[in-house]
Design a protein around this motif. Structure first.
Motif: not given
Length: 455
Positions: A201-210, A276-291
């Motif tokens: 839980a409270l873990v970054p999400l991965t996405s394969n979208e380039r 969830r509504r909060a800060s959001f970060l794009f990463t090299h593997f997908g999505l991170s940040g509080p939301a």
């Protein structure tokens, strides 16, 4: 070997296993009450996860009251009422400030040490522990636990230790590099406890979208993220079993009742699992940040549910018609202003460029040149971008563990097992996981304090 260990006669009134946030607090409180207390830690130093938390700043708690903390844990929140009555957010802050750790509240409500140093938090906990008279033994892993009369015998490499009362605070499985590998679950099972399957839980999400990965490093301060899945049951040759339609389970009914609707109806078969509504970060593997991290537990709870996707509203404070009006106004004013500049006033420029590309709007398009379909496509991108989710980064990057010792089998008024007298649990080993922002540390400190108070 075991016979040799049984020959040892060392005894303590209270033995605490695990010197994390919950264990340090439990041992300190038990010793303050005059109990002869021993705190065992398998690592060479205590509080390893404390030092890593909050980007090495340690988010102590959240700036809210006890009710706010309870709400941050969803269905499991009411379990914390007694623990928070014993040590609430204000009392926790006062406790650390009395130890010389000044605190600050950030805009998000997170409470940090003013120094931004997690080490200051750990040093304060060590001072409180030392002053209490509790004994701390490091590099002492527990090999086995057994009942012994009305108490317990704890086996280590150095021998056996009798505990009149035992408090287990070894955490869950998040950040296994800290030593939290889930051994506490096996001990709890030994005494009949049910373990709710642990998951990250409270873990970054991965996405394969380039295009998502190409935006790595882009932060959006305020995003509404709603994760949904194609939850339709797979078709079968004979239809529903016995001709009876598939019915939602009681848990699914509860989920549906608590769901927040999307801004527009979803296609058949899709259901919102969490938002969830909060800060959001794009990463090299997908999505991170509080939301994204806050909604991750929905995905780890039901990874088999189907094709998960995060539907992102990148401008939750701006209504769709306001975006359309702004585009129309710019077109009417002179029409020469570039659409990219208009969108970049609403979202980071790199994201604005990506959204225009996805909407098939050329980056050099002028406001007066936009077609109706292009305007609608841009609104769709800003308000409802769907990002396919392939999974999560797992326990290695999870801040907490969902699942653990079933709350039904622990007395919330004391943290004592309902199945094994004189056995207590506190912290992340329990089936408790809350929102990002200090909620989980508060629960660890509070349940540890209450266990130490009652053991």
């Amino acid at each position: 070997m075991r016979g040799k260990l049984l020959g040892m006669d060392e005894s303590f009134e209270v033995v605490v296993i695990g010197a994390g946030a919950a264990g340090l607090m439990a041992a300190t409180r038990a010793a303050e009450r005059g109990r002869r207390t021993l705190l065992l830690e398998k690592n060479t130093k205590p509080g390893v996860k404390i030092l890593m938390s909050g980007g090495t700043r340690c988010n102590l708690t959240h700036s809210t009251d006890a009710r706010g903390i309870v709400a941050g844990f969803g269905a499991g929140g009411p379990f914390l009422h007694s623990a928070l009555a014993a040590l609430g957010p204000d009392e926790l802050v006062w406790m650390f400030e009395a130890e010389g750790v000044a605190t600050k509240v950030e805009e998000t409500g997170k409470v940090f040490p003013a120094s931004d140093r997690a080490l200051d938090v750990l040093l304060a906990l060590r001072r409180m522990l030392d002053r209490s008279g509790a004994e701390l033994r490091l590099a002492t892993p527990v090999l086995e636990i057994a009942r012994e009369g009305d108490g317990y015998r704890v086996f280590t490499d150095d021998g056996g230790i009798h505990a009149e009362r035992l408090i287990i605070t070894v955490g869950g499985q998040s950040y296994p590099g800290c030593g939290t590998i889930g051994e506490g679950y096996a001990w709890a099972k030994t005494f009949g406890h049910k373990i709710i399957p642990p998951r990250p839980a409270l873990v970054p999400l991965t996405s394969n979208e380039r295009w998502v990965q190409e935006l790595s490093g882009v932060t959006v301060p305020d995003v509404l993220v709603e994760v949904v899945a194609d939850d339709s049951p797979p078709p079968s040759k004979g239809g529903a079993r016995g001709g009876i339609p598939n019915r939602p389970t009681p848990q699914e009914k509860a989920d549906k009742k608590n769901q927040k609707p999307l801004t527009q109806p979803l296609p058949s078969g899709e259901r919102v699992r969490m938002s969830r509504r909060a800060s959001f970060l794009f990463t090299h593997f997908g999505l991170s940040g509080p939301a994204p991290m806050d909604v991750s537990r929905a995905i780890t709870e039901r990874p088999q549910a189907g094709l998960w996707k995060a539907i992102c509203d990148f401008v939750p404070n701006v209504k769709e018609n306001e975006i359309l009006d702004r585009l129309a106004a710019e077109a009417a004013h002179s029409g020469k202003k570039g659409v990219l500049n208009i969108i970049a006033e609403l979202a980071p420029r790199r994201l604005a460029e990506a959204l225009m590309t996805r909407a098939r709007v050329p980056h050099d398009r002028r406001a007066a040149e936009l077609s109706r379909n292009e305007r609608l496509a841009l609104v769709e991108g800003l308000k409802r971008t769907a990002i396919p989710i392939s999974g999560t980064l797992g326990f290695k990057k999870a801040e907490v563990t969902a699942g653990g010792v079933s709350l039904d089998e622990v007395d919330s008024r004391t943290m004592e097992s309902k199945l094994a007298p004189n056995l207590f649990f506190a912290g992340e080993i329990l089936d408790l996981d809350g929102r990002i922002g200090g909620f989980n540390f508060q629960a660890a400190f509070s349940t540890g304090f209450l266990a130490g108070e009652k053991a």
